[in-house]
Each structure stands twice: as structure tokens, then as C-alpha cells.
Design a protein around this motif. Structure first.
Motif, mmCIF file in Angstrom:
data_model
loop_
_atom_site.group_PDB
_atom_site.id
_atom_site.type_symbol
_atom_site.label_atom_id
_atom_site.label_comp_id
_atom_site.label_asym_id
_atom_site.label_seq_id
_atom_site.Cartn_x
_atom_site.Cartn_y
_atom_site.Cartn_z
ATOM 1 N N TYR A 190 0.847 -1.360 0.108
ATOM 2 C CA TYR A 190 0.021 -0.014 0.095
ATOM 3 C C TYR A 190 0.863 1.170 -0.070
ATOM 4 N N ALA A 191 2.005 1.076 0.553
ATOM 5 C CA ALA A 191 2.872 2.320 0.795
ATOM 6 C C ALA A 191 3.309 2.810 -0.840
ATOM 7 N N GLU A 192 3.836 1.667 -1.381
ATOM 8 C CA GLU A 192 4.346 1.698 -2.680
ATOM 9 C C GLU A 192 3.179 2.277 -3.652
ATOM 10 N N MET A 193 1.874 1.878 -3.704
ATOM 11 C CA MET A 193 0.799 2.152 -4.217
ATOM 12 C C MET A 193 0.504 3.633 -3.999
ATOM 13 N N VAL A 194 0.729 3.969 -2.839
ATOM 14 C CA VAL A 194 0.785 5.572 -2.315
ATOM 15 C C VAL A 194 1.712 6.292 -3.219
ATOM 16 N N GLY A 195 2.923 5.892 -3.115
ATOM 17 C CA GLY A 195 4.095 6.494 -3.869
ATOM 18 C C GLY A 195 3.903 6.545 -5.247
ATOM 19 N N CYS A 196 3.225 5.670 -5.991
ATOM 20 C CA CYS A 196 3.102 5.595 -7.306
ATOM 21 C C CYS A 196 2.112 6.321 -7.565
ATOM 22 N N VAL A 197 0.927 6.478 -6.953
ATOM 23 C CA VAL A 197 -0.102 7.614 -7.331
ATOM 24 C C VAL A 197 0.397 9.019 -7.173
ATOM 25 N N ARG A 198 1.004 9.164 -5.909
ATOM 26 C CA ARG A 198 1.697 10.618 -5.839
ATOM 27 C C ARG A 198 2.657 10.948 -6.935
ATOM 28 N N THR A 199 3.355 9.879 -7.437
ATOM 29 C CA THR A 199 4.418 10.286 -8.534
ATOM 30 C C THR A 199 3.749 10.780 -9.706
ATOM 31 N N VAL A 201 0.587 11.773 -10.026
ATOM 32 C CA VAL A 201 0.069 12.926 -10.013
ATOM 33 C C VAL A 201 0.991 14.222 -10.203
ATOM 34 N N THR A 202 2.064 14.081 -9.543
ATOM 35 C CA THR A 202 3.139 15.049 -9.463
ATOM 36 C C THR A 202 3.694 15.380 -11.037
ATOM 37 N N GLU A 203 3.662 14.272 -11.837
ATOM 38 C CA GLU A 203 4.428 14.245 -12.872
ATOM 39 C C GLU A 203 3.336 14.614 -14.191
ATOM 40 N N GLU A 204 2.241 13.984 -14.029
ATOM 41 C CA GLU A 204 1.358 14.135 -14.986
ATOM 42 C C GLU A 204 -0.027 14.843 -14.649
ATOM 43 N N GLY A 205 -0.231 15.208 -13.491
ATOM 44 C CA GLY A 205 -1.310 15.999 -13.110
ATOM 45 C C GLY A 205 -2.386 15.171 -12.428
ATOM 46 N N ILE A 206 -3.561 15.579 -12.051
ATOM 47 C CA ILE A 206 -4.522 14.739 -11.284
ATOM 48 C C ILE A 206 -5.241 13.972 -12.320
ATOM 49 N N MET A 207 -5.368 14.325 -13.495
ATOM 50 C CA MET A 207 -5.890 13.746 -14.567
ATOM 51 C C MET A 207 -5.412 12.122 -14.908
ATOM 52 N N SER A 208 -4.158 12.027 -14.407
ATOM 53 C CA SER A 208 -3.554 10.614 -14.586
ATOM 54 C C SER A 208 -4.086 9.286 -14.126
ATOM 55 N N LEU A 209 -5.007 9.821 -12.763
ATOM 56 C CA LEU A 209 -5.844 8.990 -11.948
ATOM 57 C C LEU A 209 -7.008 8.238 -13.043
ATOM 58 N N TRP A 210 -7.324 8.934 -13.977
ATOM 59 C CA TRP A 210 -8.473 8.695 -14.684
ATOM 60 C C TRP A 210 -7.913 8.026 -16.258
ATOM 61 N N ARG A 211 -6.536 7.652 -16.293
ATOM 62 C CA ARG A 211 -6.380 6.821 -17.316
ATOM 63 C C ARG A 211 -7.078 5.501 -17.538
ATOM 64 N N GLY A 282 -1.119 -3.532 -17.960
ATOM 65 C CA GLY A 282 -0.505 -4.662 -17.200
ATOM 66 C C GLY A 282 0.833 -5.075 -17.605
ATOM 67 N N ASP A 283 1.077 -5.069 -18.832
ATOM 68 C CA ASP A 283 2.553 -5.432 -19.289
ATOM 69 C C ASP A 283 3.483 -4.313 -19.129
ATOM 70 N N ILE A 284 3.034 -2.950 -18.990
ATOM 71 C CA ILE A 284 4.024 -1.977 -18.899
ATOM 72 C C ILE A 284 4.582 -1.783 -17.527
ATOM 73 N N GLY A 285 3.897 -2.166 -16.496
ATOM 74 C CA GLY A 285 4.380 -2.197 -14.928
ATOM 75 C C GLY A 285 4.745 -0.633 -14.694
ATOM 76 N N ASP A 286 4.478 0.375 -15.316
ATOM 77 C CA ASP A 286 4.847 1.680 -14.511
ATOM 78 C C ASP A 286 3.988 2.621 -15.169
ATOM 79 N N MET A 287 3.224 3.449 -14.372
ATOM 80 C CA MET A 287 2.175 4.520 -14.831
ATOM 81 C C MET A 287 2.937 5.551 -15.928
ATOM 82 N N ARG A 288 4.159 5.781 -15.412
ATOM 83 C CA ARG A 288 4.768 7.000 -16.095
ATOM 84 C C ARG A 288 5.169 6.612 -17.511
#
Length: 347
Positions: A190-199, A201-211, A282-288
Motif C-alpha cells: 500500500y505504501a508503494e501504491m501511494v507513492g506510485c499515485v503521488r508520482t 499526480v506530480t508528473e502528469e497531473g490529477i487527470m492521470s488517475l483517470w487513465r 498490465g504489461d507496462i508495469g509503470d504508470m509513467r
């Protein structure tokens, strides 16, 4: 006295003829009960289907795959010999199955009965609230549009209500769907997930959560429009034939199955597109990095059509209908049954 009695009769008549006038909490309880019944009854069927498919092409340890239990899609990981503690495991060392019934028996006997309900937990946590939001919004929108069953020129109202309710539900749930998918597609605390979401949002903006929102809307909104466009007239026609103002469970069950089948066939290309986007994620493994390789929904559709024609866009239609038809029948039938109970109580 006669006037008061007449007023009560009119009030009862209004409630009976327009069950959508029920309070939102009535609809929430009815839809929640229907979602619970649908999840419980449909999950074992899809678990067995996936296990039969998996033995034809064994999956590697840790490999992710998608399946749907009638209310939502799931991402699961294959255990198959990996060490205990692997995140989100699904099964290991499956028996050889000789058919659907044989699979039911062997899974229950060798792995435990509750293994037939793999994936039920995330459904109860997220899909049930999403279903409650969707069905309650639909009925409330239809009521405020003053939909009159059986009246000519009224069909646009359930279409607007269905599309609007699904768009609203998809928009609210999209960030939770993205987080759930990421957590199930690879090991993440969960800590890693929070960090992933924070990153993100910081790099791509809040709209990245609606990918992933776009392909979900492309599939679910047209499906909802077509579903209610077919369901409401058919339900009204059958009710009129039997002199009923509210549908019985068999009427709603049959009408939901028919409407769900039609909607499933017509929206199959959008389901194929959504699956491609999910697998890509799923294959990419990283939101960025996902943004670099993602394609627009229409671009994927054009590519599929160019490579495989209509067969590519309609791949998996029959298996999807095996899930959609009973899921719609059970969900809508249970929902209408729940509402009819409250209608009687109100009267």
C-alpha cells in the motif's frame, strides 16, 4: 372523508404506476442486493471457465490475466509453483479437467469450495458500490425525466438516463479501478501504491488517475444505452399483456437477459478495445511509461480492423455473452424484485 380516501387511492396508484418514485435508499438497497446475488452466482462460473482455458495454454508463474465475474473485470496472478507470499495468487498446479462439471467437482474437492469464489473480495469492495451508484442514478434520472412506460416518443428518456448514469458511475469509479488494477497486476504494498499515485499526480497531473477512463466509457456507456433501450419497452409490453404495473422477477429476468444479449453483441468491439488497453497497462508495469506506448481508442480500433477485419473486433463474443446474458438477467431481475417489495411497503 371521501376526498381523503380518494387522495389515498391516488397516492397509492401513483406509487404503484411509477416505482421510480421510490426513495433513493430503497433503490440503493435493491441494487446492492442484486449486485451481491449476481457476484455470488456468477463468480464460480467464470472461475471454472478461466481454469478450463488455462489448462489449454498453461500460464507462467506470476503471469497476469483478466477475468470478469459479471460485475467487473479482475486482474489475477498465476501462482503455479512460485513461493508462498506471492501477491494476488490465483491457483497452482491445476488438475486435468474433462469439462465444466468435472472442473467444479475437482476444484471444490482438491482446493476447497471457497476457491470457486476467487476474486469475489474486490467485487464486494468496489463493484457493489459502483453498481449501487449506477442503478440508483439511472432510476433517479429516469424519474426526473418523467418517463412514462408504453407511451410513444418516450424511448429517449431511458437511453439518456442509462448513458448518463453509466458515465457518472465510470467517472467516479475510474481512479479506484486504476489503483485496483495496478495493485493486482504486480506486487505492490500500500505504501508503494501511494507513492506510485503521488508520482503520477506530480508528473502528469490529477487527470492521470483517470487513465483508462476513455475505453471504459466507450464500452460501458453505449452498452447501458442499448440495454435500457431494449429492456424498458420489452418489460412494458409484457407487463401490459398480463395487466401488471410492476414487473415480476421472471418478467424482469427474461427482459434483462434479452436486452443484455443485444447490448453485448453490439458493443463487443469496444470490449475488445478495453481488453487491449488493460493488457497494455498490465504489461507496462509503470504508470509513467504507459503514456508512451498507449494509443487512442479509435487508433487501436483502426489497427485491429486493418489487421484482422471484423473478426478481430468481435473476438470473444460468445464467451462474453455467456457472462453478460445471465449477469444482466440476475442483476435486473433481483433489482426489480427488491424495488417491488419496497413499492408494496410504501403503499
Amino acid at each position: 372523508m371521501m376526498s381523503g380516501q380518494h387522495g389515498k387511492e391516488e397516492e397509492g396508484k401513483t406509487t404503484q404506476s411509477n416505482p421510480n418514485a421510490l426513495k433513493p435508499w430503497h433503490q440503493m438497497v435493491a441494487s446492492g442486493s442484486g449486485a451481491l446475488i449476481t457476484a455470488i452466482t456468477m463468480t464460480p462460473l467464470d472461475v471454472v471457465k478461466i481454469r478450463l482455458q488455462a489448462q489449454a495454454k498453461p500460464m507462467q508463474s506470476g503471469q497476469c490475466f483478466f477475468y470478469c465475474n459479471g460485475l467487473m473485470d479482475h486482474v489475477c496472478r498465476c501462482l503455479n509453483g512460485s513461493q508462498p507470499g506471492t501477491a494476488a495468487p490465483w491457483y497452482k498446479a491445476p488438475s486435468k479437467f474433462n469439462g465444466t462439471l468435472d472442473a467444479f467437482v475437482k476444484i471444490a474437492r482438491n482446493e476447497g469450495v471457497f476457491k470457486l469464489w476467487s476474486g469475489l473480495s474486490p467485487t464486494l469492495v468496489m463493484a457493489v458500490p459502483a453498481t449501487i451508484l449506477y442503478y440508483t442514478s439511472y432510476d433517479q434520472l429516469k424519474y426526473h425525466l418523467d418517463y412514462k412506460q408504453g407511451v410513444k416518443g418516450e424511448l429517449w428518456k431511458p437511453m439518456v438516463a442509462g448513458g448518463g448514469a453509466r458515465l457518472f458511475a465510470c467517472t467516479v469509479i475510474a481512479p479506484l479501478e486504476l489503483i485496483r488494477t495496478k495493485m493486482q497486476s504486480r506486487p505492490l504494498t500500500y505504501a508503494e501504491m501511494v507513492g506510485c499515485v503521488r508520482t503520477a499526480v506530480t508528473e502528469e497531473g490529477i487527470m492521470s488517475l483517470w487513465r483508462g477512463w476513455s475505453p471504459m466509457v466507450w464500452r460501458d456507456v453505449p452498452f447501458s444505452v442499448i440495454l435500457w433501450l431494449n429492456y424498458e419497452p420489452l418489460k412494458g409490453r409484457i407487463c401490459k399483456e398480463y395487466g401488471l404495473t410492476t414487473p415480476t422477477f421472471p418478467i424482469a429476468f427474461f427482459s434483462g437477459a434479452f436486452a443484455g444479449t443485444i447490448a453485448g453483441v453490439l458493443t463487443q468491439p469496444f470490449d475488445v478495445l478495453k481488453t487491449h488497453r488493460q493488457i497494455e497497462m498490465g504489461d507496462i508495469g509503470d504508470m509513467r511509461r504507459s503514456k508512451q506506448v498507449s494509443s487512442h481508442t479509435l487508433a487501436i480500433m483502426k489497427k485491429l480492423y486493418a489487421e484482422k477485419g471484423l473478426n478481430g473486433l468481435y473476438a470473444g463474443t460468445l464467451p462474453r455473452l455467456f457472462k453478460i446474458t445471465p449477469a444482466c438477467a440476475i442483476m435486473i431481475g433481483s433489482y426489480e424484485l427488491g424495488k417491488s417489495i419496497f413499492v408494496k411497503d410504501v403503499k
